[in-house]
Design an enzyme around this catalytic site. Structure first.
Site, PDB file in Angstrom:
ATOM      1  CG  ASN A  38      55.545  76.335  86.565  1.00 11.34           C
ATOM      2  OD1 ASN A  38      55.422  77.203  87.434  1.00 11.34           O
ATOM      3  ND2 ASN A  38      55.949  76.607  85.331  1.00 11.34           N
ATOM      4  CE  LYS A  53      53.084  77.634  83.546  1.00  9.22           C
ATOM      5  NZ  LYS A  53      52.845  77.679  82.102  1.00  9.22           N
ATOM      6  CD  GLU A  69      54.674  80.669  81.171  1.00  7.17           C
ATOM      7  OE1 GLU A  69      54.742  80.766  82.416  1.00  7.17           O
ATOM      8  OE2 GLU A  69      53.953  79.823  80.607  1.00  7.17           O
ATOM      9  CB  SER A 107      49.094  70.729  76.801  1.00  5.97           C
ATOM     10  OG  SER A 107      48.943  72.117  76.562  1.00  5.97           O
TER      11      SER A 107
HETATM   12  P1  PGA Z   1      51.050  73.611  80.906  1.00  9.26           P
HETATM   13  O1  PGA Z   1      52.405  74.368  81.396  1.00  9.26           O
HETATM   14  O2  PGA Z   1      51.069  72.243  81.541  1.00  9.26           O
HETATM   15  O3  PGA Z   1      49.941  74.476  81.396  1.00  9.26           O
HETATM   16  O4  PGA Z   1      51.126  73.533  79.417  1.00  9.26           O
HETATM   17  C1  PGA Z   1      53.626  73.678  81.506  1.00  9.26           C
HETATM   18  C2  PGA Z   1      54.707  74.650  81.934  1.00  9.26           C
HETATM   19  O5  PGA Z   1      54.679  75.812  81.485  1.00  9.26           O
HETATM   20  O6  PGA Z   1      55.612  74.299  82.715  1.00  9.26           O
END
Ligand code: PGA
Length: 256
Positions: free
Chosen positions: A11, A13, A99, A215
């Protein structure tokens, strides 16, 4: 052991210009584009989806969107639809990411309409659920996740359900470096599997992939991916660089 093929989804983002996204996609294709033992999906920002799709052509890496509107077309400024994503050969779409829920006001009802629209258009939803830190501390994790799963999948048929991918993402673990312990994650994954059994019956529930997100990194992935109900990962931060993302794909290959 089970028959579910592991899935690693990136992802990206709101990161990467189209040119940067093409570069990252090229590196991923070069490293893992031929193998088909683990499903690999990348979800670039909308401005890069089509260009990344061209890079993925002929490889085993699949394309996904990060969100979409539930209507097919119309006066919805700033939105894109499932048929638009299909037209540029996306096969997955992330829906109900925390989000989107917290920053953009998406409710379970909105997410449910999007899940239905994705399935109508042969897009596989990566449907996200997860509790906040306050909800975990209040002891309501399972109740929160149950409501999100039941409302989000309302009206989904057994036939459609096998195309759904669920991502369990504890909100407190997203982008914070605080990963859920394997026991915490497996507990919720097994609980979700139980809900799926009630909703769709055992054979269908056993086919639905449940990803962990929050994470996930090369260092913690092997242990998470070894859990019986963790079928892959939805990766944010560690998907923005080919090296760590490819290591995660390799961890899934080793865990299969
Ligand atoms: P992250 O995000 O691996 O940076 O914690 C995961 C996600 O929001 O899909």
């Amino acid at each position: 052991m089970n028959n579910r093929r592991k899935l690693i989804a990136g992802n990206w983002k709101m990161n990467k210009t189209s040119a940067d996204a093409v570069g990252l996609a090229q590196e991923i294709v070069a490293a893992v584009g031929k193998q088909n033992e683990v499903d690999v999906v990348v979800c670039p920002p909308f401005t890069a989806v089509e260009a990344v799709g061209r890079v993925l052509e002929g490889s085993e890496v699949r394309l996904g969107g990060q969100n979409m509107h539930h209507e097919a077309s119309g006066a919805f400024t700033g939105e894109v639809s499932a048929p638009m994503l299909r037209a540029i050969f996306a096969s997955y779409v992330i829906l109900g990411h925390s989000e989107r829920r917290t920053l953009f006001g998406e409710t379970d009802e909105i997410v449910n309409r999007k899940v239905a629209a994705a399935l109508r258009n042969q897009l596989r939803p990566i449907f996200c659920v997860g509790e906040t830190l306050a909800e975990r501390e209040a002891g309501s994790t399972l109740k929160v996740v149950q409501t999100q799963v039941e409302r989000g999948l309302e009206g989904v048929s057994r036939e459609q359900a096998t195309s759904v991918v669920i991502a369990y993402e504890p909100v407190w673990a997203i982008g914070t470096g605080k990963v859920a312990t394997t026991a915490q994650a497996q507990e919720v994954h097994a609980f979700i599997r139980g809900l799926l059994v009630k909703l769709f019956g055992e054979p269908v529930a056993q086919r639905i992939r449940i990803l962990y997100g929050g994470s996930m990194k090369p260092a913690n992935a092997p242990e998470l991916l070894a859990q019986s109900d963790i079928d892959g990962g939805l990766i944010g931060g560690a998907s923005l660089e080919s090296r760590s993302f490819v290591e995660l794909v390799n961890a899934a290959l080793a865990a299969k």
